[in-house]
Design a protein around this motif. Structure first.
Motif, PDB file in Angstrom:
ATOM      1  N   ALA A 176      85.376  37.926  18.483  1.00 14.73           N
ATOM      2  CA  ALA A 176      85.804  39.358  18.147  1.00 14.73           C
ATOM      3  C   ALA A 176      85.394  39.748  16.621  1.00 14.73           C
ATOM      4  N   PRO A 177      84.583  40.700  16.510  1.00 12.19           N
ATOM      5  CA  PRO A 177      84.205  41.098  15.142  1.00 12.19           C
ATOM      6  C   PRO A 177      85.255  41.686  14.058  1.00 12.19           C
ATOM      7  N   THR A 178      86.363  42.144  14.543  1.00 12.11           N
ATOM      8  CA  THR A 178      87.336  42.772  13.821  1.00 12.11           C
ATOM      9  C   THR A 178      88.682  42.438  14.362  1.00 12.11           C
ATOM     10  N   PRO A 179      89.759  42.657  13.472  1.00 10.03           N
ATOM     11  CA  PRO A 179      91.212  42.403  14.132  1.00 10.03           C
ATOM     12  C   PRO A 179      91.435  43.411  15.021  1.00 10.03           C
ATOM     13  N   GLU A 180      91.082  44.497  14.971  1.00  6.94           N
ATOM     14  CA  GLU A 180      91.258  45.663  16.110  1.00  6.94           C
ATOM     15  C   GLU A 180      90.677  45.021  17.492  1.00  6.94           C
ATOM     16  N   ALA A 181      89.267  44.756  17.179  1.00  4.76           N
ATOM     17  CA  ALA A 181      88.849  44.272  18.652  1.00  4.76           C
ATOM     18  C   ALA A 181      89.495  43.068  19.044  1.00  4.76           C
ATOM     19  N   SER A 215      93.347  32.199  20.982  1.00  5.80           N
ATOM     20  CA  SER A 215      93.153  33.073  19.836  1.00  5.80           C
ATOM     21  C   SER A 215      94.468  33.284  18.740  1.00  5.80           C
ATOM     22  N   TRP A 216      95.303  32.519  18.875  1.00 10.45           N
ATOM     23  CA  TRP A 216      96.506  32.524  18.066  1.00 10.45           C
ATOM     24  C   TRP A 216      96.595  31.726  16.977  1.00 10.45           C
ATOM     25  N   ALA A 217      96.920  31.712  15.690  1.00 12.92           N
ATOM     26  CA  ALA A 217      97.055  30.786  14.735  1.00 12.92           C
ATOM     27  C   ALA A 217      97.847  29.736  15.185  1.00 12.92           C
ATOM     28  N   PRO A 218      97.092  28.441  14.555  1.00 14.17           N
ATOM     29  CA  PRO A 218      97.804  27.314  14.909  1.00 14.17           C
ATOM     30  C   PRO A 218      99.369  27.097  14.426  1.00 14.17           C
ATOM     31  N   ARG A 239      93.850  36.745  10.795  1.00 15.43           N
ATOM     32  CA  ARG A 239      93.240  36.263   9.894  1.00 15.43           C
ATOM     33  C   ARG A 239      92.028  35.715  10.305  1.00 15.43           C
ATOM     34  N   ARG A 240      90.896  35.553   9.461  1.00 14.82           N
ATOM     35  CA  ARG A 240      89.698  34.932   9.903  1.00 14.82           C
ATOM     36  C   ARG A 240      89.783  33.608   9.517  1.00 14.82           C
ATOM     37  N   GLU A 241      89.422  32.656  10.432  1.00 22.26           N
ATOM     38  CA  GLU A 241      89.452  31.332  10.298  1.00 22.26           C
ATOM     39  C   GLU A 241      88.106  30.722  10.810  1.00 22.26           C
ATOM     40  N   ALA A 242      87.213  30.064   9.982  1.00 27.66           N
ATOM     41  CA  ALA A 242      85.747  29.632  10.454  1.00 27.66           C
ATOM     42  C   ALA A 242      85.055  30.712  11.352  1.00 27.66           C
ATOM     43  N   GLY A 243      85.075  31.795  10.751  1.00 26.93           N
ATOM     44  CA  GLY A 243      84.146  33.113  11.320  1.00 26.93           C
ATOM     45  C   GLY A 243      84.952  33.478  12.608  1.00 26.93           C
ATOM     46  N   ARG A 244      86.191  33.319  12.843  1.00 24.99           N
ATOM     47  CA  ARG A 244      86.823  33.950  14.086  1.00 24.99           C
ATOM     48  C   ARG A 244      88.110  34.431  13.643  1.00 24.99           C
ATOM     49  N   TRP A 245      88.510  35.605  13.975  1.00 27.46           N
ATOM     50  CA  TRP A 245      89.801  36.109  13.971  1.00 27.46           C
ATOM     51  C   TRP A 245      90.669  35.467  14.720  1.00 27.46           C
ATOM     52  N   VAL A 246      92.011  35.341  14.269  1.00 28.06           N
ATOM     53  CA  VAL A 246      93.071  34.848  15.019  1.00 28.06           C
ATOM     54  C   VAL A 246      94.313  35.662  14.836  1.00 28.06           C
ATOM     55  N   TYR A 247      95.212  35.851  15.569  1.00 30.51           N
ATOM     56  CA  TYR A 247      96.464  36.529  15.613  1.00 30.51           C
ATOM     57  C   TYR A 247      97.575  35.686  14.973  1.00 30.51           C
ATOM     58  N   VAL A 248      98.194  35.921  13.860  1.00 30.52           N
ATOM     59  CA  VAL A 248      99.011  35.168  13.252  1.00 30.52           C
ATOM     60  C   VAL A 248     100.443  35.621  13.625  1.00 30.52           C
ATOM     61  N   ASP A 249     100.812  36.792  13.534  1.00 28.04           N
ATOM     62  CA  ASP A 249     102.261  37.080  13.965  1.00 28.04           C
ATOM     63  C   ASP A 249     102.247  38.486  13.862  1.00 28.04           C
ATOM     64  N   GLY A 250     103.420  39.130  14.102  1.00 33.70           N
ATOM     65  CA  GLY A 250     103.663  40.453  14.237  1.00 33.70           C
ATOM     66  C   GLY A 250     105.110  40.937  13.809  1.00 33.70           C
ATOM     67  N   GLU A 251     105.321  42.135  13.677  1.00 30.91           N
ATOM     68  CA  GLU A 251     106.941  42.609  13.661  1.00 30.91           C
ATOM     69  C   GLU A 251     106.978  43.858  14.824  1.00 30.91           C
ATOM     70  N   PRO A 252     107.566  43.008  15.932  1.00 30.39           N
ATOM     71  CA  PRO A 252     107.690  43.845  17.176  1.00 30.39           C
ATOM     72  C   PRO A 252     109.013  44.706  17.228  1.00 30.39           C
ATOM     73  N   SER A 253     108.890  45.649  17.969  1.00 33.85           N
ATOM     74  CA  SER A 253     109.865  46.510  18.407  1.00 33.85           C
ATOM     75  C   SER A 253     109.861  47.037  19.915  1.00 33.85           C
ATOM     76  N   VAL A 254     110.791  46.775  20.696  1.00 34.77           N
ATOM     77  CA  VAL A 254     110.660  47.095  22.072  1.00 34.77           C
ATOM     78  C   VAL A 254     111.882  48.249  22.168  1.00 34.77           C
ATOM     79  N   ALA A 255     111.249  49.083  22.901  1.00 32.19           N
ATOM     80  CA  ALA A 255     111.901  50.388  23.221  1.00 32.19           C
ATOM     81  C   ALA A 255     111.930  50.798  24.696  1.00 32.19           C
ATOM     82  N   ARG A 256     112.960  50.974  25.400  1.00 29.97           N
ATOM     83  CA  ARG A 256     112.924  51.446  26.823  1.00 29.97           C
ATOM     84  C   ARG A 256     112.737  52.760  26.979  1.00 29.97           C
TER      85      ARG A 256
END
Length: 151
Positions: free
Chosen positions: A28-33, A53-56, A110-127
């Motif tokens: 994926a070329p960007t974090p959004e992609a 695609s998740w950071a180790p 974060r980009r690692e070795a030319g590939r973007w990976v998901y690190v973490d997030g601040e989630p909020s869930v609403a019904r």
């Protein structure tokens, strides 16, 4: 109107021309992609891609095989990229049985070795409690009773 060939991320493109190529190995070329491709992977049940695609350091050992969540809409609210780091703020609307909800998250990448990976997030869930005459939460523009909200 979406078809079964449309990418779940909501781009309007066919899956093969959008997130499908990342699911098959193209970086994926960007974090959004990457965020869009991960949303599509959740919608399609592609656990291997999600884990890959998740950071180790934050990756779970596995993901549930029988997730009852039906992902119906992705909205990118904001995104930023600076060097080898990026963020994406998104809202993902979902359905579990007859219940609706929205996951709002600011994700870090974060980009690692030319590939973007998901690190973490601040989630909020609403019904969500969509009424039959309210706009459908899937984003179709139709009233709920004429689309996904029935009963």
């Amino acid at each position: 109107m979406t078809t079964s060939n449309d990418c779940p991320c909501g781009s309007g493109l066919p899956l093969a021309a959008c997130c499908g190529r990342y699911h098959h190995g193209e970086p994926a070329p960007t974090p959004e992609a990457l965020m869009r491709s991960r949303y599509s992977a959740f919608a399609l049940g592609l656990s291997d891609y999600l884990l890959q695609s998740w950071a180790p350091e934050t990756r779970p050992a596995s993901l549930p095989d029988d997730d009852p969540t039906q992902w119906v809409r992705l909205e990118i609210l904001d995104h930023d990229e600076a060097g080898d780091t990026g963020t994406v703020h998104f809202r993902a609307t979902f359905r579990e049985g007859r219940r609706w909800g929205a996951l709002d998250e600011r994700s870090r990448f974060r980009r690692e070795a030319g590939r973007w990976v998901y690190v973490d997030g601040e989630p909020s869930v609403a019904r969500l409690k969509p009424g039959r005459n309210d706009p459908c939460p899937c984003g179709s523009g139709k009233k709920g009773k004429a689309c996904c909200v029935r009963g």
